[in-house]
Design a protein around this motif. Structure first.
Motif, PDB file in Angstrom:
ATOM      1  N   THR A   8       6.131  23.806 212.326  1.00 29.90           N
ATOM      2  CA  THR A   8       5.694  25.204 212.297  1.00 29.90           C
ATOM      3  C   THR A   8       4.192  25.297 212.017  1.00 29.90           C
ATOM      4  O   THR A   8       3.661  26.388 211.901  1.00 29.90           O
ATOM      5  N   ASP A   9       3.525  24.166 211.925  1.00 36.11           N
ATOM      6  CA  ASP A   9       2.076  24.126 211.713  1.00 36.11           C
ATOM      7  C   ASP A   9       1.408  24.210 213.085  1.00 36.11           C
ATOM      8  O   ASP A   9       0.997  23.201 213.663  1.00 36.11           O
ATOM      9  N   THR A  10       1.322  25.441 213.612  1.00 34.18           N
ATOM     10  CA  THR A  10       0.764  25.662 214.942  1.00 34.18           C
ATOM     11  C   THR A  10      -0.344  26.697 214.861  1.00 34.18           C
ATOM     12  O   THR A  10      -0.422  27.459 213.901  1.00 34.18           O
ATOM     13  N   GLU A  11      -1.192  26.724 215.870  1.00 31.40           N
ATOM     14  CA  GLU A  11      -2.303  27.674 215.874  1.00 31.40           C
ATOM     15  C   GLU A  11      -2.413  28.348 217.239  1.00 31.40           C
ATOM     16  O   GLU A  11      -2.063  27.765 218.263  1.00 31.40           O
ATOM     17  N   ARG A  69       7.303  27.874 215.952  1.00 33.17           N
ATOM     18  CA  ARG A  69       7.744  26.478 215.949  1.00 33.17           C
ATOM     19  C   ARG A  69       7.345  25.777 217.252  1.00 33.17           C
ATOM     20  O   ARG A  69       7.567  26.309 218.338  1.00 33.17           O
ATOM     21  N   SER A  82       4.968  32.115 211.587  1.00 32.63           N
ATOM     22  CA  SER A  82       4.707  30.840 212.248  1.00 32.63           C
ATOM     23  C   SER A  82       5.530  30.738 213.531  1.00 32.63           C
ATOM     24  O   SER A  82       6.563  31.368 213.677  1.00 32.63           O
TER      25      SER A  82
END
Length: 192
Positions: A160-163, A153, A151
């Motif tokens: 950390t919930d990224t794409e 940041r 992940s």
């Protein structure tokens, strides 16, 4: 203004041990003179042309500075990748800053080995990247392949919930990502 460029270098015993693969006289002896350290500080203070928030020292591309003779200096640079177009601007900016400080003969050479990696970015450089809104590269735990599923940041909210939106962003060194939590897009300095 750098002074005393007409005098032969004075080697400080045990001080300024080089950690790069320089090819100059100081590299061969493993010592850096006080004047070379000052010249390195000046060359290292030049901002990166693509990421002006970082200096060349913080980016880790400055590998060595050697005084070759009175008023003659050689600077070693390692590009972030072979063919990096920013190396010409870096060269010109280093030459200018050293000329401005009284060094008439400056040569900048590219050093390709050891290759630059994102591990060469200093802790201060990583802090500045995050502060500037670019997710810094993650440090490598050991030699070997880079994991691509880790992940990243968000530099805006810390999630950390990224794409990944694109493997390339404003430069080839960066990827374009978006935070799923705060919905903000951001650059990520890729690990190399």
């Amino acid at each position: 203004m750098v002074t005393d460029v007409t005098q032969p270098p004075v080697v400080e015993a045990g001080a300024g041990t080089r950690t790069d693969a320089g090819t100059g006289a100081a590299a061969r002896t493993g010592a850096e003179t006080r004047l070379e350290a000052e010249l390195r500080r000046l060359a290292g203070s030049v901002p990166d042309p693509e990421l002006p928030v970082l200096t060349l020292e913080e980016l880790g591309v400055l590998r060595g500075v050697q005084l070759l003779g009175p008023g003659r200096v050689e600077v070693e640079l390692t590009p972030t990748y072979t063919g990096c177009p920013a190396i010409e601007a870096m060269t010109s900016d280093i030459e200018q800053v050293l000329h401005d400080h009284g060094i008439p003969d400056v040569s900048v050479v590219k050093v390709l080995s050891p290759a630059w990696s994102t591990d060469d970015i200093s802790a201060e450089g990583r802090r500045k990247l995050a502060e500037f809104g670019i997710a810094p590269p993650r440090p490598h735990a050991a030699d070997g392949p880079v994991l691509l599923t880790l992940s990243v940041r968000c530099p805006q909210c810390g999630s950390t919930d990224t794409e990944l939106l694109s493997r390339f962003s404003s430069t080839a060194c960066k990827a374009l990502r978006r935070c799923v939590a705060c919905r903000e897009p951001f650059d990520h300095f890729k690990e190399l």
